[in-house]
Scaffold this motif. Structure first.
Motif, short mmCIF file in Angstrom:
data_model
loop_
_atom_site.label_atom_id
_atom_site.label_comp_id
_atom_site.label_asym_id
_atom_site.label_seq_id
_atom_site.Cartn_x
_atom_site.Cartn_y
_atom_site.Cartn_z
N THR A 48 0.86 -1.18 0.00
CA THR A 48 0.00 0.00 0.00
C THR A 48 0.90 1.23 0.00
N ALA A 50 0.75 5.81 -0.62
CA ALA A 50 0.11 7.08 -0.98
C ALA A 50 1.21 8.13 -1.11
N SER A 55 -1.42 12.19 1.47
CA SER A 55 -1.51 10.87 2.10
C SER A 55 -2.93 10.33 2.12
N THR A 58 -4.73 7.22 -1.64
CA THR A 58 -3.97 5.98 -1.75
C THR A 58 -3.87 5.57 -3.22
N THR A 61 -3.16 -0.17 -3.41
CA THR A 61 -3.92 -0.80 -2.32
C THR A 61 -3.75 -2.31 -2.41
N ASP A 97 3.80 2.32 2.42
CA ASP A 97 3.11 2.59 3.68
C ASP A 97 2.69 1.30 4.37
#
Length: 266
Positions: A48, A50, A55, A58, A61, A97
């Protein structure tokens, strides 16, 4: 020596003018792994991500896919779905992330970043060229000093020598910031020559046929097909080019999620 400082001084002086970045890139100094053997296996495991500047949006995913050593895979999908972001993550220009990115089954963050970028090389859709000679631009960033013969051969392999040889100063022809005194096709061929000089195990290609004529695209197709021991990840909207090269296609939707199961071209 001035020649040793060239890549760094030129980068800070001209880099932002040559290729403005959409958002900040982390500067990483590391002393991680530098394995003697590197095969080029890539794995995204539930990744994931962004953009740092937004942020809440995204881009990727739960992205998951595997590219085995020597495979040629295309990432396809609509604009903004995260294809080019995958390229940046593979060079550690950004950090995911969530999830993990593995190279040869080792988390990408465990590698020395300079080693990583010498084994994972990108030909970007925005060619970065500096106010220096053609020779220095092709050899830019290489951890060793290549011979003139090596640079010339890389230029010949990239079909760049055709226009370089016509210039009075040849390899020593000065390039303006961003390659403003070169055509789009000439800039792209220099970027390909630079990648060839690295002889990396993983080659990332982001819209490599931009600005190339039909003959150059045919040559690039044959060259990439000949790289049987190089792992290739390709982003392109030229589906004939993809169909001629790739063994697999990974599709992303507008949310950066893995779409329908990959389907084989060959």
């Amino acid at each position: 020596p001035r020649s040793t400082l060239f890549p760094y001084t030129t980068l800070f002086r001209s880099g932002s003018a040559a290729a403005p970045l959409a958002f900040p890139v982390r500067v990483i100094f590391s002393r991680g792994l530098r394995p003697a053997r590197f095969r080029g296996k890539i794995e995204f495991r539930n990744v994931t991500w962004a953009p740092p500047t937004d942020s809440r949006r995204t881009v990727l995913t739960g992205a998951s896919f595997v590219v085995h050593p020597g495979e040629k895979v295309a990432l396809v999908g609509p604009t903004g779905c995260g294809k080019s972001s995958c390229m940046g993550l593979l060079q550690r220009l950004y950090e995911p992330d969530g999830g993990v990115i593995l190279l040869d089954d080792v988390p990408i963050g465990d590698y020395d970043v300079h080693f990583l970028r010498s084994r994972v090389v990108i030909v970007d859709q925005s060619t970065v060229l500096f106010n220096a000679s053609i020779r220095d631009n092709v050899a830019y960033g290489l951890p060793r000093a290549p011979s003139d013969a090596e640079v010339v051969q890389a230029c010949k392999d990239a079909k760049a020598w055709e226009f370089i040889a016509e210039k009075p100063d040849g390899l020593m022809t000065m390039v303006m910031d961003g390659g403003k005194n070169l055509s789009g096709g000439q800039r792209q061929r220099l970027a390909i020559a630079r990648a060839m000089l690295w002889d990396a195990q993983v080659l990332l290609l982001d819209e490599p046929t931009n600005h190339l004529d039909t003959g150059a695209i045919a040559w690039l197709t044959n060259y990439l097909k000949s790289l049987t021991n190089t792992t290739i990840c390709l982003v392109s909207h030229d589906y004939d080019f993809i169909d001629a090269i790739c063994t697999d296609i990974t599709h992303y939707d507008n949310n950066g999620e893995l779409g329908r199961p990959c389907h084989f071209v060959y």
